[in-house]
Design an enzyme around this catalytic site. Structure first.
Site, PDB file in Angstrom:
ATOM      1  N   GLY B 244      -5.932  -4.567 -11.507  1.00 53.33           N
ATOM      2  CA  GLY B 244      -4.812  -5.506 -11.503  1.00 53.33           C
ATOM      3  C   GLY B 244      -4.873  -6.475 -10.344  1.00 53.33           C
ATOM      4  O   GLY B 244      -4.713  -7.664 -10.520  1.00 53.33           O
ATOM      5  N   ILE B 471      -3.766   2.080 -11.100  1.00 48.86           N
ATOM      6  CA  ILE B 471      -4.538   0.897 -11.517  1.00 48.86           C
ATOM      7  C   ILE B 471      -6.016   1.059 -11.157  1.00 48.86           C
ATOM      8  O   ILE B 471      -6.734   0.089 -10.945  1.00 48.86           O
ATOM      9  CB  ILE B 471      -3.938  -0.400 -10.935  1.00 48.86           C
ATOM     10  N   ASN B 621      -6.094  11.309   0.406  1.00 44.87           N
ATOM     11  CA  ASN B 621      -7.323  11.774  -0.243  1.00 44.87           C
ATOM     12  C   ASN B 621      -8.468  10.885   0.246  1.00 44.87           C
ATOM     13  O   ASN B 621      -8.554   9.707  -0.124  1.00 44.87           O
ATOM     14  CB  ASN B 621      -7.171  11.672  -1.769  1.00 44.87           C
ATOM     15  N   THR B 624     -10.509   8.952  -2.651  1.00 43.91           N
ATOM     16  CA  THR B 624      -9.899   7.799  -3.313  1.00 43.91           C
ATOM     17  C   THR B 624      -9.596   6.692  -2.295  1.00 43.91           C
ATOM     18  O   THR B 624      -9.690   5.508  -2.621  1.00 43.91           O
ATOM     19  CB  THR B 624      -8.607   8.200  -4.053  1.00 43.91           C
ATOM     20  N   LYS B 691       0.446   5.729   5.172  1.00 46.26           N
ATOM     21  CA  LYS B 691       0.689   4.293   4.967  1.00 46.26           C
ATOM     22  C   LYS B 691      -0.335   3.772   3.953  1.00 46.26           C
ATOM     23  O   LYS B 691      -1.084   4.533   3.377  1.00 46.26           O
ATOM     24  CB  LYS B 691       0.602   3.550   6.309  1.00 46.26           C
ATOM     25  N   GLY B 692      -0.313   2.486   3.749  1.00 49.50           N
ATOM     26  CA  GLY B 692      -1.203   1.902   2.735  1.00 49.50           C
ATOM     27  C   GLY B 692      -2.604   1.693   3.261  1.00 49.50           C
ATOM     28  O   GLY B 692      -2.833   1.613   4.465  1.00 49.50           O
ATOM     29  N   GLY B 694      -5.120   0.181   0.615  1.00 51.13           N
ATOM     30  CA  GLY B 694      -5.857  -0.578  -0.402  1.00 51.13           C
ATOM     31  C   GLY B 694      -6.049  -2.042  -0.066  1.00 51.13           C
ATOM     32  O   GLY B 694      -6.983  -2.677  -0.559  1.00 51.13           O
ATOM     33  N   GLU B 695      -5.174  -2.601   0.734  1.00 56.31           N
ATOM     34  CA  GLU B 695      -5.314  -4.010   1.099  1.00 56.31           C
ATOM     35  C   GLU B 695      -5.909  -4.178   2.483  1.00 56.31           C
ATOM     36  O   GLU B 695      -6.594  -5.168   2.764  1.00 56.31           O
ATOM     37  CB  GLU B 695      -3.948  -4.705   0.980  1.00 56.31           C
TER      38      GLU B 695
END
Lengths: 316, 735
Positions: B244, B471, B621, B624, B691-692, B694-695
């Site tokens: 996405g 996604i 993880n 991932t 926390k995040g 992916g970006e």
């Protein structure tokens, strides 16, 4: 994609007759380009004649000491063939620089020669394109033209021939063999096979409607060192910004053709003769009269530099 | 559960399942082609007709007339729907531009009609027979021209204009060392593998849509709004999503046209965007024009920093917020950031992976490299010197955690940064000019409420239900790990059900907020389920320990499943947040290192090595998370070296609208990638202490590549992508 009828031809002249009889018919071999274009209605044949059963799938030695490559030999098989790899390295290198493994498994020798331009305006049926719709104009002129032609183009079309294989064949002086509906055979030097656009950009090649390619022959091997330098933004699966096919002899003489710059693989024999004087001399002659756009003017120095890379490697 | 005070010790801290590397539990389904994507729900729905979208052939103007007669008469055609057939549609809250054109056309390839037929081929063929008579009007397609008169804007506070601290102009004027440079980034396409696709089926006035959408509740709500129907009548399903990158945050025309087509056809209809529509029909990351000024003392202390950016969008759109990281990344007493937003008639600009920071850092981190060179400082030392542990605008606000310096220093050691030659264009390897580059990575962490329902079945199986989406990120897996940790069972005995609007509303997937918030929501529901289990067993839930499939309280112990022996137990809750994110600045940090080779003849750049060091709270993880980071690094290479939607300023569209001409990296472009996660747990973020990520993996990559190219060649390119034509004439002569 428009609805179409389909037949599988049993022999070459029947195939040629079927396509000659119907101006809206086309041959199909691997279909890797034609089907994509049909899906977006850039190509709209109403009848397809499938030539895959015609048996033109062998690579044979010729009496002259060269090779005769059947029109249906896949790109994968051609690139991998032992004699091709040994004696015509430029051809193997050019083929494996193109497309992807999956496409090369499916794409045929004749189909590769007949692939159509990748000009983005040709691909968008909302845009004017003399090649797609004669007389409609050329949206590419004055538009986004980074990938497009710098020489041999015209006021009606600035597209390029996008392939790699044919650029190597141009250096090798290959000959395209055809047959027509009357059984008439023709041998077309690769130099004459792809047209310059002039005012008829809809005609990519000199083939007549229904004229079927049966083979491509290669003259006897040239010796020398073989190079295919393909320059592109990403490392694989992209069309050439500029490519250089070259065969360089130990004494520095040789032959060179450029891809990604013109409506046909671009070779100027008078420029070949300047190879011993270096890349700049060659490209100055080969690209004399070039008409680049602001977007693609870089292709001229790039061609020189790519050739310089080849010549440096030839000396190494 | 309201998360208002920093997390204390909780069951997740055991890290028996959470924090362990696990392959994606949906992996076998994906690799065997049995995970049903939006277009593939063959088993659930019968008698499906196929819809094909007709896109506008002009960028700006009006539809004078639509002739659908030929299309309707074509073989197999069931229905043709245009805006004239459906009455006035609403417009979703998250859509800037309406999804069905008529009578006005707002951008190229905006949907004009959908043709529904018995087969896909019939629908596609008939779609080409729809004749639209357009009246073309002049559009605004030239960003540079439009920015000349564009007003200041602010994404959150319209009209506010500039964000200032101290006196930037004065400080910059008197700075000992200065940089004033402009950088440009082009429009980017999400180019995800799975195009937009939806199947819609009506049952009376109720609508079910199988789709590909990152934010179930946003999409469901906006679809109901668009169709002027109650949200409760819409079921929105998106269990598997083929990528996405932010493009699927929003309702798009595939879902609307499938619903309208199904209504007209009187049977279910499926619609997929064809690839050539993806660039112009949907959204994209807007191009930016950025100016950065940095002033320092002689020893490299930043005294003035300004970052100004301009971008364009459709009327009532929003800017690409490329300046925001500059408010927080480095110290400096005098600061200015501002954005201008031009009105353009190109397709809608909107979020794409790390919106704002991705293009912003592509400029800022090159400016930092340029400044370091002016100062004669190592670029890492310059960044370290200007590190800040507080919000420069509000020094009382500290970062909850900030290990940028450690990311840089550990990365430097690991990568062999000391081998870098600070003088550019000095290192050669055969025909390659070799260079190294570094950039800081920075991306804020966002809190989002997120809900879940957890069931303990009579068979002892734990099932999680949430409208969270996966996604391709690993949501299924990390949610299973979270529930397993909380309930004391193995991860593979947890069933996770996602992407269904009948489940509790989650954070969804976007803005790197998905993993941390959705697992925190599952945590909250599990806390409730643990209470219910303890109560059923007659234990005191405060001291009950859930482990190895058993519940233990003092000297009493029972199998977990025993709690459900008299009937299933279910609990639902959501995590909500207090103002910890106001008291503290929640951000993620990293450092990207790359080595490139630039072909000295052709100027083509190829990557040789990449390393990312990330500090992003607890890593739920590592497998991932690593996948997210290496995918993001790959995307960063694309934005650095090749990705650009080419604008035709005459006709107003993105010309290279397929994957042959919009180039993204292929395998051959990507070298060895190494990822290191610093061991962190952020107790101010959420009970997962995560926390995040992916970006963050994308932020700064483009600049690191650009800095490496400069180090290799000595030629600075400030205009992305860094294609060979932009430095060819400044490379050493070779012929």
């Amino acid at each position: 994609m428009r609805a179409f009828t389909y037949e599988r031809a049993k022999d070459a002249s029947a195939a040629a007759r079927a396509v000659t009889a119907n101006p809206a018919a086309k041959f199909i071999a691997g279909g890797t380009n034609l089907l994509d274009l049909m899906k977006i209605e850039v190509e709209t044949p109403t009848h397809l004649v499938d030539v895959q059963d015609l048996g033109f799938d062998k690579i044979e030695a010729t009496r002259e000491g060269g090779l005769r490559i059947g029109a249906l030999v896949t790109n994968t098989n051609l690139a991998a063939e032992e004699r091709v790899r040994r004696d015509y390295g430029v051809l193997t290198r050019a083929i494996v620089a193109g497309a992807s493994g999956q496409l090369r498994n499916k794409a045929s020798t004749a189909g590769n020669l007949l692939q159509r331009t990748r000009c983005p305006y040709f691909y968008d049926t909302n845009m004017a394109c003399n090649k797609r719709k004669p007389g409609s104009g050329c949206a590419a002129i004055g538009g986004y033209s980074r990938q497009l032609g710098v020489i041999g183009v015209s006021d009606s079309c600035i597209a390029t021939f996008p392939g790699d294989m044919a650029v190597a064949m141009r250096v090798l002086d290959a000959v395209v063999e055809t047959v027509d509906a009357t059984g008439q055979r023709r041998s077309i030097p690769i130099a004459d096979f792809h047209r310059l656009w002039g005012d008829k950009p809809e005609q990519d090649t000199v083939l007549k409607q229904g004229e079927l390619i049966t083979a491509v022959t290669l003259p006897k091997p040239l010796g020398g060192k073989h190079f295919y330098e393909k320059v592109r933004d990403r490392a694989s699966y992209a069309y050439a910004l500029v490519s250089v096919a070259a065969v360089i002899q130990p004494d520095g003489t040789g032959r060179v053709a450029f891809g990604g710059v013109a409506p046909r693989p671009w070779r100027v024999e008078a420029a070949d003769a300047l190879l011993p004087r270096g890349a700049a001399a060659v490209t100055a002659r080969a690209f004399q009269g070039a008409t680049p756009t602001k977007d693609n003017a870089f292709k001229l120095p790039l061609a020189t530099r790519a050739l310089a890379s080849v010549l440096a490697e030839a000396k190494a | 559960m309201k998360f208002e005070t920093p997390a204390t010790t909780n069951p997740v801290d055991r890290m028996k399942v959470v924090g362990q590397a696990r392959s994606r539990i949906d992996g076998p389904l994906k690799t065997t082609g049995t995970a049903p994507y939006a277009y593939e729900h063959h088993r659930e729905i019968e008698n499906v007709a196929y819809g094909y979208v007709v896109g506008a052939a002009i960028a700006k103007g009006r539809i004078n007339a639509v002739d659908t007669a030929s299309a309707k008469a074509a073989p197999g055609v069931v229905a043709v729907v245009t805006s004239g057939d459906v009455g006035k549609l609403g417009k979703g809250k998250y859509n800037t531009v309406k999804l069905l054109a008529g009578p006005d056309v707002d951008h190229y390839h905006q949907a004009v009609a959908v043709v529904v037929a018995e087969t896909f081929e019939q629908a596609r063929a008939a779609a080409a027979l729809v004749r639209v008579d357009y009246v073309r009007t002049n559009g605004r397609f030239d960003l540079d021209a439009a920015l000349k008169t564009a007003p200041l804007t602010d994404a959150d506070k319209p009209g506010k204009g500039e964000d200032r601290v101290g006196k930037f102009e004065t400080a910059f004027a008197s700075a000992a060392v200065k940089l004033d440079a402009e950088y440009t980034t082009p429009d980017h396409s999400h180019a995800m593998m799975e195009p937009f696709a939806s199947i819609a089926a009506w049952d009376g006035d109720a609508l079910t849509v199988w789709t590909s959408n990152q934010m179930i509740d946003w999409g469901r709500t906006d679809l109901a709004t668009t169709l002027n129907m109650p949200k409760e009548k819409v079921t929105f399903l998106s269990p598997y999503i083929g990528g996405g990158f932010g493009g699927k945050l929003f309702l798009r025309s595939d879902a609307v046209l499938a619903a309208l087509g199904a209504k007209a056809a009187g049977r279910p209809v499926k619609v997929a965007m064809s690839r050539p529509f993806m660039a112009n029909n949907t959204t994209h990351r807007p191009a930016t024009r950025q100016r950065i000024r940095i002033g320092t003392t002689k020893d490299g202390t930043i005294t003035a920093i300004a970052h100004q950016s301009g971008s364009g969008d459709q009327p009532n759109g929003s800017p690409e917020a490329a300046v925001l990281q500059t408010n927080l990344l480095y110290a400096g007493a005098n600061r200015l950031t501002s954005m201008r937003l031009a009105v353009l008639d190109l397709p809608e600009g909107n979020a794409m992976r790390a919106p704002g920071e991705a293009p912003g850092l592509m400029a800022l981190e090159v400016a930092m490299d340029e400044m370091a060179e002016k100062l004669g400082m190592d670029p890492i030392a310059f960044r370290v010197k200007n590190d800040t542990q507080v919000d420069p605008k509000d020094p009382k606000r500290r970062f909850s955690q900030r290990q940028l310096v450690r990311c840089l220093s550990e990365g430097a050691q690991r990568f062999g940064w000391s081998q870098r030659n600070a003088t550019p264009a000095q290192v050669r390897d055969g025909r390659w000019l070799v260079g190294m580059g570094v950039a800081s990575a920075f991306r804020n962490h966002m809190n989002m409420p997120s809900g879940a329902r957890v069931r303990l079945g009579t068979d002892g199986v734990v099932t999680v239900e949430t409208d969270m989406t996966d996604i391709g990120t690993g949501s299924y897996t990390i949610i299973a790990q979270t529930a397993a940790e909380m309930m004391g069972v193995p991860a593979d005995s947890v069933i996770v059900k996602l992407g269904n609007s009948t489940f509790p509303v989650s954070a969804g997937s976007g803005g790197q907020f998905g993993a941390a918030n959705s697992t925190a929501g599952v945590y909250a529901a599990c806390v409730k389920l643990r209470d219910a289990v303890a109560q059923r067993l007659g234990y005191n839930s405060a001291d009950a320990v859930f482990d190895s499939g058993r519940v233990t309280s003092g000297n009493r112990s029972a199998a977990l499943r025993q709690a459900a022996s008299a009937g299933e137990l279910a609990a639902e809750d959501k995590v909500e947040f207090g103002d910890l994110d106001k008291t503290w600045q929640l951000s993620t940090f990293g450092a990207h290192f790359v080595e490139v080779g630039v072909n000295m003849y052709t100027g083509a750049t190829r990557l040789r090595r990449m390393l990312a060091v990330c500090a992003a709270g607890r890593i739920i993880n590592p497998t991932t998370a690593r996948s997210q980071v290496i995918g993001a690094m790959t995307m960063g290479v694309g934005s650095a070296l090749m990705e650009e939607l080419a604008v035709d300023k005459r006709f107003g569209f993105f010309v290279n609208h397929d994957l042959a001409s919009y180039e993204v990296p292929v395998h051959a472009d990507i070298p060895h990638q190494e990822v290191i996660f610093l061991d962190e747990a952020d107790d101010k973020a959420n009970p997962m202490k995560a926390k995040g990520i992916g970006e963050l993996g994308l932020c700064g990559v483009g600049a690191a590549v650009a800095n490496a190219v400069y180090n290799a060649t000595g030629v600075r390119i400030r205009d992305y992508p860094l294609t060979l034509d932009k430095h060819l004439d400044r490379l050493p002569a070779v012929a």
